[in-house]
Design a protein around this motif. Structure first.
Motif, PDB file in Angstrom:
ATOM      1  N   PRO A  58     -18.230  25.871 -57.694  1.00 13.74           N
ATOM      2  CA  PRO A  58     -18.113  27.169 -57.034  1.00 13.74           C
ATOM      3  C   PRO A  58     -17.852  26.978 -55.540  1.00 13.74           C
ATOM      4  O   PRO A  58     -18.444  26.112 -54.893  1.00 13.74           O
ATOM      5  N   PHE A  78     -18.451  28.112 -51.829  1.00 11.39           N
ATOM      6  CA  PHE A  78     -19.578  28.781 -51.179  1.00 11.39           C
ATOM      7  C   PHE A  78     -19.504  28.500 -49.682  1.00 11.39           C
ATOM      8  O   PHE A  78     -18.912  27.494 -49.252  1.00 11.39           O
ATOM      9  N   LEU A  97     -19.336  24.779 -48.062  1.00 10.48           N
ATOM     10  CA  LEU A  97     -18.717  23.738 -48.879  1.00 10.48           C
ATOM     11  C   LEU A  97     -18.001  22.749 -47.969  1.00 10.48           C
ATOM     12  O   LEU A  97     -17.180  23.141 -47.128  1.00 10.48           O
ATOM     13  N   TYR A 146     -13.699  32.847 -54.394  1.00 12.76           N
ATOM     14  CA  TYR A 146     -14.118  34.196 -54.055  1.00 12.76           C
ATOM     15  C   TYR A 146     -13.095  35.202 -54.591  1.00 12.76           C
ATOM     16  O   TYR A 146     -11.912  34.890 -54.754  1.00 12.76           O
ATOM     17  N   GLN A 159     -15.099  34.223 -59.010  1.00 12.44           N
ATOM     18  CA  GLN A 159     -16.546  34.256 -59.202  1.00 12.44           C
ATOM     19  C   GLN A 159     -17.026  35.631 -59.648  1.00 12.44           C
ATOM     20  O   GLN A 159     -18.124  35.756 -60.183  1.00 12.44           O
TER      21      GLN A 159
END
Length: 330
Positions: free
Chosen positions: A209, A211, A214, A235, A266
């Motif tokens: 994922p 985030f 990152l 996203y 996501q």
């Protein structure tokens, strides 16, 4: 749509057949006898012939791995082609039920019989359990008529195998197929390379994922583990930290090195549209392929089936972008 006459019930473990142990609930054998004893007492039990096969080792589905998907696929193909079964009901734990349904949707492309998965939130025999309702409903669907393909039956709902996610950890209506944009081009016929008869092998896959925070070191460490496919959960409509040139370079280098890198949203009802934002366009230009509105379960299962069939990254990207069984198109 047709009625199933000769059903295989493939029991893999899961809550539905668990019994209490000193360590807590655990998978238990002997479920065929319990199942027959229950339905023999039901005046309105579904009328069809069935036999049960236990797929060993029986699992808590939290322990499900790619090798177990392949074992399920092999058992289903054997049941159809060698033993003459015209339908398969697969009993499975709920933790990874949606993942297995998605993986089997792609491993069994072209299979000429229906495959239905179910399970339960409480064990059969527990007070107020949903087990017999789910099992009886699934048998009734098989007896009265069901379309070919992989589907999931739970809490009175018949759900597409490659569109379903587990949304709730305790409620009986744990599974749903949320509205997600689906606009992929449907293939006219399944290519022989992806047919259900095609042997598969395990694949080194990873899900990451995006985030805030990152770092390229995170990404390079993951890629350095030898992954063959990376599913990037972006996203919104497919954006990420596009001003981090080192991270973009890492993605580009991995793709040039033969890693399949795909992007999904996501958002529970999201879809990837790279061109909406410049941030998305910059990610796409590193070599990412869009997963459109696919769920995590569908995208991961599809990557597994494509790369597990021995396709190179270019061929895998081509088929990943198309709709193979309803995962990307209505």
């Amino acid at each position: 749509m047709r009625a199933v006459k000769n059903l295989l019930v493939l029991y893999t473990g899961g809550t539905i057949g668990m019994l209490e142990t000193p360590q807590g609930l655990a998978p238990a054998g002997g479920f065929e006898a319990r199942m027959r004893a229950h339905f023999d007492q039901q005046a309105d039990a579904p009328a069809l012939n069935w036999r049960l096969r236990e797929l060993t080792p029986l699992l808590d589905s939290a322990n499900m791995q790619q090798a177990n998907w392949l074992a399920m696929r092999d058992a289903i193909v054997e049941a159809v082609e060698r033993d003459g079964h015209d339908g398969v009901l697969l009993l499975h734990g709920t933790d990874t039920l949606a993942y297995s349904a998605a993986a089997l949707s792609f491993l069994l492309l072209g299979l000429p019989v229906p495959v239905l998965l179910t399970g339960s939130m409480l064990p059969a025999g527990a007070p107020d359990s949903d087990a017999w309702g789910n099992l009886g409903g699934a048998l009734q669907l098989m007896a009265t008529g069901i379309e070919n393909g992989v589907q999931l039956y739970f809490h009175g709902q018949l759900l597409h195998g490659a569109r379903t996610s587990k949304l709730r950890s305790e409620a009986f209506d744990a599974f749903a197929s949320l509205p997600r944009q689906r606009d992929g081009q449907r293939v006219d016929a399944v290519p022989a390379r992806l047919d259900y008869r095609q042997p598969r092998h395990t694949v080194n896959l990873a899900v990451l994922p995006v985030f805030p925070g990152l770092q390229v070191s995170h990404l390079r460490a993951l890629l350095g583990s030898g992954v063959q496919g990376l599913l990037l959960e972006c996203y919104g409509s497919g954006t990420g930290p596009s001003d981090d040139q080192d991270l973009l370079d890492a993605l580009h280098d991995a793709r040039e090195g033969g890693v399949l890198i795909a992007a999904i949203s996501q958002c529970p009802q999201g879809a990837v549209h790279f061109d909406t934002y410049a941030a998305g366009s910059r990610l796409r230009d590193t070599g990412l392929v869009s997963g459109g509105g696919m769920t995590r379960e569908a995208a991961l299962g599809k990557m597994f089936a494509l790369l597990g069939a021995g396709l190179d990254v270019q061929a895998a990207e081509y088929w990943f972008a198309l709709d193979l069984c309803g995962e990307r198109a209505q």
